[in-house]
Scaffold this motif. Structure first.
Motif, PDB file in Angstrom:
ATOM      1  N   PRO A   1       0.821  -1.208   0.000  1.00 15.66           N
ATOM      2  CA  PRO A   1       0.000   0.000   0.000  1.00 15.66           C
ATOM      3  C   PRO A   1       0.858   1.263   0.000  1.00 15.66           C
ATOM      4  N   ASP A   2       0.408   2.277  -0.741  1.00 16.88           N
ATOM      5  CA  ASP A   2       1.161   3.520  -0.803  1.00 16.88           C
ATOM      6  C   ASP A   2       0.790   4.479   0.322  1.00 16.88           C
ATOM      7  N   PHE A   3      -0.124   4.080   1.195  1.00 17.94           N
ATOM      8  CA  PHE A   3      -0.511   4.905   2.337  1.00 17.94           C
ATOM      9  C   PHE A   3       0.536   4.792   3.448  1.00 17.94           C
TER      10      PHE A   3
ATOM     11  N   TYR B   1      -3.233  -2.293   7.517  1.00 22.06           N
ATOM     12  CA  TYR B   1      -2.816  -1.096   8.242  1.00 22.06           C
ATOM     13  C   TYR B   1      -1.601  -0.424   7.596  1.00 22.06           C
ATOM     14  N   SER B   2      -1.268  -0.845   6.377  1.00 21.77           N
ATOM     15  CA  SER B   2      -0.120  -0.293   5.656  1.00 21.77           C
ATOM     16  C   SER B   2       1.141  -0.344   6.524  1.00 21.77           C
ATOM     17  N   MET B   3       1.449  -1.557   7.009  1.00 23.78           N
ATOM     18  CA  MET B   3       2.584  -1.749   7.910  1.00 23.78           C
ATOM     19  C   MET B   3       3.542  -2.808   7.365  1.00 23.78           C
TER      20      MET B   3
ATOM     21  N   ALA C   1       3.300  -1.747  18.217  1.00 25.07           N
ATOM     22  CA  ALA C   1       2.552  -1.038  17.182  1.00 25.07           C
ATOM     23  C   ALA C   1       1.400  -1.892  16.661  1.00 25.07           C
ATOM     24  N   ALA C   2       1.659  -3.185  16.453  1.00 21.05           N
ATOM     25  CA  ALA C   2       0.625  -4.083  15.947  1.00 21.05           C
ATOM     26  C   ALA C   2      -0.531  -4.221  16.934  1.00 21.05           C
ATOM     27  N   GLU C   3      -0.216  -4.227  18.216  1.00 27.14           N
ATOM     28  CA  GLU C   3      -1.271  -4.306  19.236  1.00 27.14           C
ATOM     29  C   GLU C   3      -2.210  -3.113  19.121  1.00 27.14           C
ATOM     30  N   THR C   4      -1.648  -1.934  18.943  1.00 27.74           N
ATOM     31  CA  THR C   4      -2.480  -0.745  18.776  1.00 27.74           C
ATOM     32  C   THR C   4      -3.269  -0.801  17.469  1.00 27.74           C
ATOM     33  N   ALA C   5      -2.651  -1.327  16.408  1.00 28.42           N
ATOM     34  CA  ALA C   5      -3.365  -1.459  15.134  1.00 28.42           C
ATOM     35  C   ALA C   5      -4.623  -2.308  15.296  1.00 28.42           C
TER      36      ALA C   5
ATOM     37  N   ALA D   1     -11.136   1.203   6.574  1.00 26.64           N
ATOM     38  CA  ALA D   1     -12.262   1.444   5.672  1.00 26.64           C
ATOM     39  C   ALA D   1     -11.930   2.516   4.639  1.00 26.64           C
ATOM     40  N   ASP D   2     -11.250   3.577   5.061  1.00 31.29           N
ATOM     41  CA  ASP D   2     -10.900   4.658   4.139  1.00 31.29           C
ATOM     42  C   ASP D   2      -9.957   4.152   3.042  1.00 31.29           C
ATOM     43  N   MET D   3      -8.963   3.351   3.437  1.00 31.90           N
ATOM     44  CA  MET D   3      -8.014   2.826   2.471  1.00 31.90           C
ATOM     45  C   MET D   3      -8.716   1.868   1.506  1.00 31.90           C
TER      46      MET D   3
END
Length: 392
Positions: free
Chosen positions: A42-44, A242-244, A280-284, A293-295
């Motif tokens: 993803p480019d986001f 999550y673009s991670m 970070a993944a936990e927060t995602a 949804a936006d992506m």
């Protein structure tokens, strides 16, 4: 030196998608005008609240080794994710976290396969499935998903490929490279076949679960065939939704004995994933899901544009996809019309050299005569690529 290398090395290939992306980047660095539609990324940017969670974890001193299978809190977040999104119940001993979903599949094959065990892989398939199976001594067996069935296999296709040596079936829905997703009814039919063959284990690769278009509801094999739970591994990750991609976190849930064995494999390869990435993944997984949804909505707009644009070009036939950020057009007509080009590999090379548009040949996914286009890039880039292809 070549004669000293292990035999297993000669039987596998480097990732074609990564190789083409590297080639495109090299041409760009040399001054070439490249439009890269090859990368599955993803480019986001990663959402800010996820990045802030990583910073907070570092400042709190969470920079040490963790348990091999992941931190307790991330595993609980994974358990809740499966409960919330998939209506699946797991315990902590049935869950593990790895350095990306690819490592989950590697761990699985190393833990499950013996030499000569057959792995059923529907084609078109993600490029790494066959070679990961080979590295574990397995024998990849492809099942062709026909265009008239939207590149998906049927129950009859599956039944016809199962033998006494079959050990594992791979299901990837929505699919990389086609963007097609199995319906609950289609999965139920596959489940009926699998129930007659108790020696066959299943891995459900759900990494594109949240990128489904037109309001479709996601289903995996366990939603359709709950009786298979004691021989199914469900895998997912944070990279796509999550673009991670660079954070390298995948996770899986399955039978306790299998998870224990996969954790043992991981303990002797990478050990635990990054402690910071896990925070970070936990927060995602537990935080605001609005970004997802936006992506997805933006990917749907891009999908609709590029599929329509491709179908306006004589020699291309492209089906509407169900999700992901890929489409998989048939280019046999283009190949026939292009002088001195005989296959999709040659055409993709020609396309890159003549127009600067980078895509991936269908042969890499087990489907000659196609090419994979990633629309995980801006609409402006897609419009430019479509214009160049049409002009060519």
């Amino acid at each position: 030196m070549q004669n000293s290398l292990a035999k297993r090395v000669s039987g596998i290939q480097p990732s074609v998608t990564l190789a083409i992306t590297a080639r495109a980047n090299q041409i760009r660095a040399e001054g070439g005008d490249i439009l890269n539609l090859a990368a599955g990324e993803p480019d986001f940017d990663t959402p800010e609240h996820i990045k802030e969670a990583a910073i907070a974890a570092m400042r709190a001193g969470q920079t040490k080794y963790t348990a091999v299978a992941g931190t307790a809190s991330l595993k609980e977040a994974v358990i809740e994710k499966f409960r919330r999104d998939n209506q699946l119940e797991y315990t902590s001993s049935e869950v593990m976290v790895s350095t990306g979903a690819k490592q989950v599949i590697y761990n699985l094959c190393q833990a499950l396969l013996d030499d000569g065990d057959e792995v059923l892989i529907p084609a078109p398939y993600w490029v790494s499935y066959p070679d990961i199976a080979r590295l574990a001594g397995g024998e990849p067996v492809t099942i062709a998903g026909e265009a008239e069935n939207r590149c998906k296999i049927t129950a009859e296709d599956l039944e016809g490929k199962i033998t006494a040596k079959t050990k594992l079936l791979v299901i990837n829905s929505p699919s990389n490279p086609t963007g097609m997703a199995y319906t609950a009814d289609e999965l139920s039919a596959l489940g009926e076949v699998l129930e007659r063959h108790p020696q066959v284990f299943v891995v459900s690769d759900d990494i594109y679960e949240h990128i489904l278009f037109r309001g479709q509801t996601f289903s995996n094999i366990l939603n359709a065939a709950p009786s298979l739970k004691d021989r199914t591994l469900v895998l997912n990750g944070v990279s796509k939704a999550y673009s991670m991609t660079g954070w390298r976190i995948g996770y899986a849930a399955g039978p306790e004995a299998l998870i224990k064995s996969m954790t043992k494999i991981q303990s002797q390869s990478t050990s635990s994933p990054s402690s910071i990435s896990q925070a970070a993944a936990e927060t995602a997984l537990t935080g605001d899901q609005g970004f997802v949804a936006d992506m997805r909505d933006e990917f749907e707009k891009r999908h609709d544009f590029i599929v329509e644009a491709l179908n306006e070009i004589d020699g291309i036939r492209c089906l509407q996809g169900d999700g992901t950020f890929y489409c998989f057009p048939n280019i046999e007509g283009l190949i026939e019309k292009t002088e001195n080009i005989s296959d999709d590999v040659g055409f993709v090379e020609y396309l890159l050299n003549q127009t600067g548009v980078a895509v991936v040949p269908g042969t890499a996914f087990g489907s000659p005569g196609y090419m994979r286009i990633s629309f995980a890039t801006s609409l402006d880039v897609l419009k430019g690529a479509a214009a160049r292809l049409k002009e060519l």
